[in-house]
Design a protein around this motif. Structure first.
Motif, PDB file in Angstrom:
ATOM      1  N   HIS A  79       0.825  -1.211   0.000  1.00  0.00           N
ATOM      2  CA  HIS A  79       0.000   0.000   0.000  1.00  0.00           C
ATOM      3  C   HIS A  79       0.864   1.269   0.000  1.00  0.00           C
ATOM      4  CE1 HIS A  79      -4.117  -1.722   0.889  1.00  0.00           C
ATOM      5  NE2 HIS A  79      -3.333  -2.775   0.953  1.00  0.00           N
ATOM      6  N   ASP A  80       1.951   1.267   0.770  1.00  0.00           N
ATOM      7  CA  ASP A  80       2.798   2.457   0.838  1.00  0.00           C
ATOM      8  C   ASP A  80       3.449   2.745  -0.506  1.00  0.00           C
ATOM      9  OD1 ASP A  80       2.156   2.799   3.484  1.00  0.00           O
ATOM     10  OD2 ASP A  80       3.986   1.848   4.251  1.00  0.00           O
ATOM     11  N   LEU A  81       3.908   1.696  -1.188  1.00  0.00           N
ATOM     12  CA  LEU A  81       4.536   1.876  -2.498  1.00  0.00           C
ATOM     13  C   LEU A  81       3.517   2.385  -3.517  1.00  0.00           C
ATOM     14  CD1 LEU A  81       6.999   1.573  -4.367  1.00  0.00           C
ATOM     15  CD2 LEU A  81       6.262  -0.784  -4.787  1.00  0.00           C
ATOM     16  N   VAL A  82       2.315   1.814  -3.509  1.00  0.00           N
ATOM     17  CA  VAL A  82       1.253   2.268  -4.412  1.00  0.00           C
ATOM     18  C   VAL A  82       0.950   3.740  -4.163  1.00  0.00           C
ATOM     19  CG1 VAL A  82      -1.189   2.029  -5.003  1.00  0.00           C
ATOM     20  CG2 VAL A  82       0.245  -0.007  -4.771  1.00  0.00           C
ATOM     21  N   ALA A  83       0.882   4.122  -2.901  1.00  0.00           N
ATOM     22  CA  ALA A  83       0.611   5.521  -2.554  1.00  0.00           C
ATOM     23  C   ALA A  83       1.728   6.433  -3.059  1.00  0.00           C
ATOM     24  CB  ALA A  83       0.445   5.662  -1.046  1.00  0.00           C
ATOM     25  N   ASP A  84       2.987   5.988  -2.920  1.00  0.00           N
ATOM     26  CA  ASP A  84       4.118   6.795  -3.402  1.00  0.00           C
ATOM     27  C   ASP A  84       4.088   6.947  -4.917  1.00  0.00           C
ATOM     28  OD1 ASP A  84       5.064   7.163  -0.846  1.00  0.00           O
ATOM     29  OD2 ASP A  84       6.561   5.566  -0.963  1.00  0.00           O
ATOM     30  N   LEU A  85       3.727   5.875  -5.623  1.00  0.00           N
ATOM     31  CA  LEU A  85       3.705   5.909  -7.084  1.00  0.00           C
ATOM     32  C   LEU A  85       2.526   6.703  -7.634  1.00  0.00           C
ATOM     33  CD1 LEU A  85       4.691   2.232  -7.924  1.00  0.00           C
ATOM     34  CD2 LEU A  85       5.995   4.273  -8.511  1.00  0.00           C
ATOM     35  N   SER A  86       1.496   6.914  -6.821  1.00  0.00           N
ATOM     36  CA  SER A  86       0.291   7.582  -7.319  1.00  0.00           C
ATOM     37  C   SER A  86       0.550   9.009  -7.775  1.00  0.00           C
ATOM     38  CB  SER A  86      -0.802   7.572  -6.243  1.00  0.00           C
ATOM     39  OG  SER A  86      -0.445   8.370  -5.125  1.00  0.00           O
ATOM     40  N   CYS A  87       1.688   9.592  -7.363  1.00  0.00           N
ATOM     41  CA  CYS A  87       1.978  10.970  -7.767  1.00  0.00           C
ATOM     42  C   CYS A  87       2.254  11.077  -9.266  1.00  0.00           C
ATOM     43  CB  CYS A  87       3.150  11.534  -6.972  1.00  0.00           C
ATOM     44  SG  CYS A  87       4.762  10.843  -7.435  1.00  0.00           S
ATOM     45  N   ILE A  88       2.580   9.966  -9.930  1.00  0.00           N
ATOM     46  CA  ILE A  88       2.840  10.038 -11.373  1.00  0.00           C
ATOM     47  C   ILE A  88       1.682   9.461 -12.184  1.00  0.00           C
ATOM     48  CG2 ILE A  88       5.340  10.016 -11.100  1.00  0.00           C
ATOM     49  CD1 ILE A  88       5.315   7.076 -11.933  1.00  0.00           C
ATOM     50  N   ILE A  89       0.566   9.188 -11.518  1.00  0.00           N
ATOM     51  CA  ILE A  89      -0.637   8.693 -12.178  1.00  0.00           C
ATOM     52  C   ILE A  89      -1.689   9.796 -12.137  1.00  0.00           C
ATOM     53  CG2 ILE A  89      -2.402   6.884 -12.201  1.00  0.00           C
ATOM     54  CD1 ILE A  89       0.434   5.820 -12.663  1.00  0.00           C
ATOM     55  N   PRO A  90      -2.396  10.056 -13.242  1.00  0.00           N
ATOM     56  CA  PRO A  90      -3.419  11.110 -13.233  1.00  0.00           C
ATOM     57  C   PRO A  90      -4.503  10.839 -12.190  1.00  0.00           C
ATOM     58  CG  PRO A  90      -2.930  10.417 -15.477  1.00  0.00           C
ATOM     59  CD  PRO A  90      -2.226   9.449 -14.573  1.00  0.00           C
ATOM     60  N   ASP A  91      -5.147  11.922 -11.711  1.00  0.00           N
ATOM     61  CA  ASP A  91      -6.249  11.787 -10.768  1.00  0.00           C
ATOM     62  C   ASP A  91      -7.352  10.914 -11.361  1.00  0.00           C
ATOM     63  OD1 ASP A  91      -4.975  13.396  -8.935  1.00  0.00           O
ATOM     64  OD2 ASP A  91      -6.109  15.209  -9.443  1.00  0.00           O
ATOM     65  N   GLY A  92      -8.035  10.164 -10.520  1.00  0.00           N
ATOM     66  CA  GLY A  92      -9.137   9.336 -10.980  1.00  0.00           C
ATOM     67  C   GLY A  92      -9.310   8.108 -10.119  1.00  0.00           C
ATOM     68  N   GLN A  93     -10.236   7.239 -10.514  1.00  0.00           N
ATOM     69  CA  GLN A  93     -10.498   5.983  -9.817  1.00  0.00           C
ATOM     70  C   GLN A  93      -9.795   4.840 -10.548  1.00  0.00           C
ATOM     71  OE1 GLN A  93     -14.649   5.435  -8.134  1.00  0.00           O
ATOM     72  NE2 GLN A  93     -15.068   6.877  -9.785  1.00  0.00           N
ATOM     73  N   TYR A  94      -9.193   3.941  -9.779  1.00  0.00           N
ATOM     74  CA  TYR A  94      -8.399   2.864 -10.364  1.00  0.00           C
ATOM     75  C   TYR A  94      -8.624   1.540  -9.645  1.00  0.00           C
ATOM     76  CZ  TYR A  94      -5.771   6.615 -12.621  1.00  0.00           C
ATOM     77  OH  TYR A  94      -5.421   7.714 -13.364  1.00  0.00           O
ATOM     78  N   VAL A  95      -8.438   0.474 -10.374  1.00  0.00           N
ATOM     79  CA  VAL A  95      -8.158  -0.825  -9.787  1.00  0.00           C
ATOM     80  C   VAL A  95      -6.654  -1.020  -9.955  1.00  0.00           C
ATOM     81  CG1 VAL A  95      -8.481  -3.309  -9.956  1.00  0.00           C
ATOM     82  CG2 VAL A  95     -10.425  -1.790 -10.297  1.00  0.00           C
ATOM     83  N   VAL A  96      -5.952  -1.170  -8.847  1.00  0.00           N
ATOM     84  CA  VAL A  96      -4.497  -1.350  -8.893  1.00  0.00           C
ATOM     85  C   VAL A  96      -4.213  -2.843  -8.780  1.00  0.00           C
ATOM     86  CG1 VAL A  96      -2.284  -0.713  -7.891  1.00  0.00           C
ATOM     87  CG2 VAL A  96      -4.200   0.895  -7.798  1.00  0.00           C
ATOM     88  N   ALA A  97      -3.576  -3.406  -9.781  1.00  0.00           N
ATOM     89  CA  ALA A  97      -3.369  -4.854  -9.844  1.00  0.00           C
ATOM     90  C   ALA A  97      -1.895  -5.185 -10.031  1.00  0.00           C
ATOM     91  CB  ALA A  97      -4.183  -5.461 -10.989  1.00  0.00           C
ATOM     92  N   LEU A  98      -1.471  -6.241  -9.389  1.00  0.00           N
ATOM     93  CA  LEU A  98      -0.139  -6.794  -9.619  1.00  0.00           C
ATOM     94  C   LEU A  98      -0.320  -8.046 -10.461  1.00  0.00           C
ATOM     95  CD1 LEU A  98       2.913  -6.648  -9.056  1.00  0.00           C
ATOM     96  CD2 LEU A  98       2.515  -8.071  -7.026  1.00  0.00           C
ATOM     97  N   LEU A  99       0.243  -8.045 -11.665  1.00  0.00           N
ATOM     98  CA  LEU A  99       0.038  -9.113 -12.643  1.00  0.00           C
ATOM     99  C   LEU A  99       1.359  -9.760 -13.026  1.00  0.00           C
ATOM    100  CD1 LEU A  99      -2.194  -6.926 -14.980  1.00  0.00           C
ATOM    101  CD2 LEU A  99      -3.060  -8.713 -13.459  1.00  0.00           C
ATOM    102  N   ARG A 100       1.327 -11.057 -13.259  1.00  0.00           N
ATOM    103  CA  ARG A 100       2.503 -11.749 -13.781  1.00  0.00           C
ATOM    104  C   ARG A 100       2.245 -12.128 -15.238  1.00  0.00           C
ATOM    105  NH1 ARG A 100       5.724 -16.745 -11.006  1.00  0.00           N
ATOM    106  NH2 ARG A 100       5.894 -15.139  -9.400  1.00  0.00           N
TER     107      ARG A 100
END
Length: 231
Positions: A79-100
């Motif tokens: 969660h902390d890493l996702v929050a840190d990375l969100s600064c380079i993602i445009p505002d909006g609603q997302y599903v954040v997924a980790l995919l292989r």
């Protein structure tokens, strides 16, 4: 074939400092822009041009630590890493997924490139096709960096790339011409060397995907169904 490791449902970004924005123009046309300049056409009824994203101006916390975590690869969502990375993602609603995925690089006649990362039929008339579009062409990549990543992935390291993603619906013209197509497309923001190396070595890589709920040409129920299909 894409394998969903974990995801966060309905994440809202409202204070992004990213220079990247979304832009709609015409019927089912969608662009990624940076500082007002179009950097990628992500609409579903046209070809995608490839540009180099030079993301500057975003206020990212601990960029060296973040880069190290992505290079080492994520085994689960942090969660902390996702929050840190969100600064380079445009505002909006997302599903954040980790995919292989096991990426397979394809080149078209015009020289443009993309990776095939999965396909599955889930109903007699419905299928999901998954693609990853690099924004930086492979010719511009550093061969020495690629070789370092090839050594890493061949030793078992599974690094993580960063993407903005969309789910778009393409419906049959007359019910007979083609199946209902669910187009799951990822646009690579970070990790071009990793992705190319994984494809060349035929090894897996993970993707941290910010799937836009607002900008996808699909409803939330279809996005939820996609997550179930990827498990």
């Amino acid at each position: 074939m894409t394998k969903l490791i974990s995801y966060l449902d309905n994440m809202v970004i409202s204070d992004s400092t990213s220079p990247i924005e979304y832009k709609r123009a015409g019927y089912r046309q969608r662009y990624l822009t940076m500082n007002g300049e179009e950097i990628a056409n992500t609409g579903i009824d046209c070809e995608t041009c490839l540009f180099l994203v030079q993301a500057s101006g975003a206020k990212m916390k601990n960029p060296i630590s973040i880069s190290s975590k992505l290079n080492d690869g994520l085994a689960e969502l942090c969660h902390d890493l996702v929050a840190d990375l969100s600064c380079i993602i445009p505002d909006g609603q997302y599903v954040v997924a980790l995919l292989r995925v096991y990426p397979s690089l394809k080149r078209q006649v015009d020289g443009s490139e993309y990776y095939r990362v999965g396909q599955r039929q889930f109903d007699i008339w419905k299928k999901v096709e998954e693609y990853l579009v690099p924004i930086q062409p492979s010719e511009s990549l550093d061969p020495s960096v690629i070789q370092e990543y090839i050594k890493l992935v061949e030793k078992g390291t599974i690094p993580t790339a960063l993407c903005i993603s969309f789910l778009d619906m393409k419906y049959p013209l007359d019910g007979l011409s083609f199946d209902e197509l669910w187009l799951h497309t990822h646009y690579l923001l970070d990790g071009h060397h990793k992705m190319f190396a994984a494809a060349k070595a035929k090894k897996p890589i993970t993707m941290l995907s910010f799937l836009s709920i607002d900008e996808s040409f699909a409803n939330k129920e279809q996005i939820e169904k996609l997550m179930q299909l990827l498990m």
